[in-house]
Design a protein around this motif. Structure first.
Motif, PDB file in Angstrom:
ATOM      1  N   THR A  91       9.574 -21.745  10.304  1.00 48.38           N
ATOM      2  CA  THR A  91       9.358 -20.622  11.224  1.00 48.38           C
ATOM      3  C   THR A  91       8.247 -20.866  12.219  1.00 48.38           C
ATOM      4  OG1 THR A  91       7.838 -19.553   9.687  1.00 48.38           O
ATOM      5  CG2 THR A  91      10.164 -18.939   9.537  1.00 48.38           C
ATOM      6  N   GLY A  92       7.401 -21.863  11.987  1.00 53.22           N
ATOM      7  CA  GLY A  92       6.296 -22.127  12.897  1.00 53.22           C
ATOM      8  C   GLY A  92       5.098 -21.222  12.676  1.00 53.22           C
ATOM      9  N   LYS A  93       5.134 -20.400  11.636  1.00 51.62           N
ATOM     10  CA  LYS A  93       4.017 -19.498  11.341  1.00 51.62           C
ATOM     11  C   LYS A  93       2.783 -20.321  11.026  1.00 51.62           C
ATOM     12  CE  LYS A  93       4.606 -15.688   8.983  1.00 51.62           C
ATOM     13  NZ  LYS A  93       4.787 -14.688   7.920  1.00 51.62           N
ATOM     14  N   GLY A  94       1.652 -19.987  11.658  1.00 43.83           N
ATOM     15  CA  GLY A  94       0.429 -20.759  11.470  1.00 43.83           C
ATOM     16  C   GLY A  94      -0.776 -19.883  11.236  1.00 43.83           C
ATOM     17  N   VAL A  95      -1.957 -20.476  11.383  1.00 44.56           N
ATOM     18  CA  VAL A  95      -3.218 -19.782  11.150  1.00 44.56           C
ATOM     19  C   VAL A  95      -3.483 -18.793  12.279  1.00 44.56           C
ATOM     20  CG1 VAL A  95      -5.708 -20.126  10.914  1.00 44.56           C
ATOM     21  CG2 VAL A  95      -4.130 -21.782   9.936  1.00 44.56           C
ATOM     22  N   MET A  96      -3.950 -17.597  11.896  1.00 42.94           N
ATOM     23  CA  MET A  96      -4.377 -16.604  12.884  1.00 42.94           C
ATOM     24  C   MET A  96      -5.872 -16.378  12.691  1.00 42.94           C
ATOM     25  SD  MET A  96      -1.264 -13.862  12.680  1.00 42.94           S
ATOM     26  CE  MET A  96      -2.065 -12.741  13.785  1.00 42.94           C
TER      27      MET A  96
END
Length: 94
Positions: free
Chosen positions: A8-13
Motif C-alpha cells: 500500500t505504500g503506507k509509511g512513517v508519519m
C-alpha cells in the motif's frame, strides 16, 4: 530497511507529542508492519512480503494476493510487488 508497506505504500508519519502544559515535541507514527508469507494462486508459490496489518486485512477482503495486486495502483507498490504483479498478469493471460 525502509518502514514502508510493500503493497500500500503506507509509511512513517510525523506529528507532535502535546503535554498537559501544551509543550509540543516532534514524534513519529510508525506503521504496524509484519513479515508475512502470502500464497499466490496464479503462481502456485508463496511470496514473502513486509506489509502493514491493515494491508493484510485488505488482501483478505479482496480475495487473495493476486486479486489485490491486479486492483492496486502501480505507484503504491514496491519494486518487488510490481515484479510479482507482472508475473501474476502473465500467468493469468497465458
Amino acid at each position: 530497511m525502509a518502514r514502508r508497506c510493500e503493497l500500500t505504500g503506507k509509511g512513517v508519519m510525523v506529528g507532535n507529542n502535546v503535554s498537559h502544559a501544551l509543550n509540543r515535541t516532534r514524534r513519529r507514527f510508525l506503521p504496524n508492519l509484519v513479515n508475512v508469507t502470502l500464497i499466490s494462486e496464479a503462481l502456485n508459490r508463496p511470496v514473502k512480503l513486509r506489509i502493514a496489518t491493515s494491508a493484510l486485512r485488505t488482501v483478505e477482503h479482496r480475495g487473495g494476493l493476486d486479486a489485490f495486486l491486479l486492483k492496486q495502483d502501480d505507484a503504491d507498490l514496491s519494486p518487488l510487488a510490481l515484479g510479482i504483479k507482472k508475473e501474476v498478469r502473465a500467468a493469468l493471460a497465458g
